[in-house]
Design a protein around this motif. Structure first.
Motif, short mmCIF file in Angstrom:
data_model
loop_
_atom_site.label_atom_id
_atom_site.label_comp_id
_atom_site.label_asym_id
_atom_site.label_seq_id
_atom_site.Cartn_x
_atom_site.Cartn_y
_atom_site.Cartn_z
N UNK A 3 0.82 -1.21 0.00
CA UNK A 3 0.00 0.00 0.00
C UNK A 3 0.85 1.26 0.00
N UNK A 4 0.60 2.12 -0.97
CA UNK A 4 1.39 3.34 -1.16
C UNK A 4 0.51 4.57 -0.97
N UNK A 5 1.04 5.53 -0.21
CA UNK A 5 0.34 6.80 0.01
C UNK A 5 1.18 7.93 -0.58
N UNK A 6 0.57 8.76 -1.44
CA UNK A 6 1.26 9.88 -2.08
C UNK A 6 0.82 11.19 -1.43
N UNK A 7 1.80 11.98 -0.96
CA UNK A 7 1.46 13.23 -0.28
C UNK A 7 2.30 14.37 -0.86
N UNK A 8 1.63 15.36 -1.42
CA UNK A 8 2.31 16.53 -2.00
C UNK A 8 1.28 17.64 -2.12
N UNK A 20 4.04 8.27 -13.53
CA UNK A 20 5.44 7.90 -13.75
C UNK A 20 5.67 6.40 -13.68
N UNK A 21 4.83 5.69 -12.94
CA UNK A 21 5.12 4.30 -12.62
C UNK A 21 3.88 3.42 -12.77
N UNK A 22 4.08 2.20 -13.24
CA UNK A 22 2.99 1.23 -13.33
C UNK A 22 2.84 0.55 -11.97
N UNK A 23 2.10 1.19 -11.09
CA UNK A 23 2.01 0.73 -9.71
C UNK A 23 1.42 -0.68 -9.62
N UNK A 27 3.03 -4.63 -8.45
CA UNK A 27 2.68 -5.16 -7.13
C UNK A 27 2.43 -4.10 -6.07
N UNK A 28 2.13 -2.86 -6.49
CA UNK A 28 1.87 -1.79 -5.52
C UNK A 28 0.47 -1.21 -5.77
N UNK A 29 -0.18 -0.81 -4.68
CA UNK A 29 -1.50 -0.22 -4.79
C UNK A 29 -1.51 1.14 -4.12
N UNK A 30 -1.84 2.18 -4.89
CA UNK A 30 -1.91 3.54 -4.33
C UNK A 30 -3.24 3.66 -3.58
N UNK A 31 -3.16 3.69 -2.25
CA UNK A 31 -4.39 3.71 -1.44
C UNK A 31 -4.99 5.11 -1.38
N UNK A 32 -4.18 6.14 -1.64
CA UNK A 32 -4.73 7.48 -1.58
C UNK A 32 -3.70 8.57 -1.85
N UNK A 33 -4.21 9.80 -1.93
CA UNK A 33 -3.39 11.00 -2.12
C UNK A 33 -3.81 12.03 -1.08
N UNK A 34 -2.87 12.91 -0.75
CA UNK A 34 -3.20 13.99 0.19
C UNK A 34 -2.35 15.21 -0.13
#
Length: 274
Positions: A3-8, A20-23, A27-34
């Motif tokens: 589980x990956x969280x992106x914050x910017x 940028x990336x084939x999540x 094998x990665x899942x972007x659970x959310x952004x903030x």
């Protein structure tokens, strides 16, 4: 899926990270952004974060504070700090708080990101195993504590499994160091080799060996240098290069600090006693 969280605080930066990336394909899942650390807390507090990728400079709650809180709620989580420019004071503080790595936004690309994420994936698996072993041990100890103590019991307490695990990891690390001490080996390189975070490795290495990484490496190099000075015809600067010192003056200083003599004095003393 990890589980990956992106914050910017910049929406375009978050969109760029997603593109940028084939999540999912890796094998990665972007659970959310903030847009800031405060808005990211819903995922952190629910312990839904394996990898946090965060900008350092943000309003309300910056990336450093978010890193600190994330490591409290999700101790297995790996943190990648992002910035538009080099600010090593921020980087140093971020590493102290538990960040795994740092990257400048202009240098971020798919290959660089993939390399970091693969390394982080291994660290996450190991950290989670460590926590599982530790929790199982604590549960076992708690259940034993509740049982009536036997009179005159002289049983020897078992070695905690996390200590055995630490010793195994440090043994792997020291084997790697002994094979590569003559190169420009770094703490981060060794920590990555055994798939743990830099900070975690520092604490573990000191606990098991009684020395920090730098002292251990210098001692290993000086011991090998002393051997070369007395068993070969190499000059002092050649010995320095052989054991991993790029600066002969620094080598001489460290050698004298460890042995009480300069390399030339040490070599001369040996020749006199032959």
């Amino acid at each position: 899926m990890y589980k990956v969280l992106l914050v910017d605080d910049e929406k375009i930066a978050r969109m760029g990270l997603r593109a940028t990336f084939d999540w999912e394909g890796n094998g990665f899942h972007v659970v959310g952004e903030a847009a800031n650390g405060q808005k990211a807390m819903r995922w952190v507090e629910n312990r839904e974060v394996d990898i946090l990728i965060t900008d350092i400079a943000m309003p309300v709650m910056n990336g450093l504070e978010l890193t600190r809180i994330t490591k409290e709620f999700c101790p297995w989580a790996q943190v990648l700090l992002l910035s538009c420019h080099s600010d090593f004071e921020y980087v140093r503080e971020g590493i102290r708080l538990g960040a795994s790595d740092y990257m400048l936004k202009p240098t971020l690309n798919e290959d660089a990101l993939k390399s970091l994420l693969i390394c982080m994936r291994g660290r996450i698996d190991l950290e989670k195993r460590n926590l599982q072993i530790l929790n199982e041990y604590r549960e076992k100890e708690a259940s034993q504590f509740k049982k009536p103590a036997e009179k005159n019991s002289k049983s020897v307490p078992p070695i905690p499994p996390e200590e055995t695990l630490h010793e195994r990891i440090v043994t792997q690390a020291t084997s790697y160091i002994k094979l590569h001490y003559h190169k420009g080996i770094s703490l981060q390189e060794v920590a990555s080799h055994v798939s743990v975070s830099r900070n975690y490795f520092c604490e573990m290495f000191k606990r098991v060996t009684g020395q920090n990484f730098t002292h251990y490496l210098i001692e290993l190099r000086i011991n090998r240098a002393a051997e070369l000075l007395t068993t070969s015809s190499l000059k002092v600067y050649e010995v320095a290069e052989q054991v991993g010192f790029n600066d002969v003056k620094h080598f001489s200083k460290q050698f004298k600090k460890c042995t009480g003599m300069s390399p030339a004095e040490y070599q001369g003393l040996y020749l006199k006693t032959k």
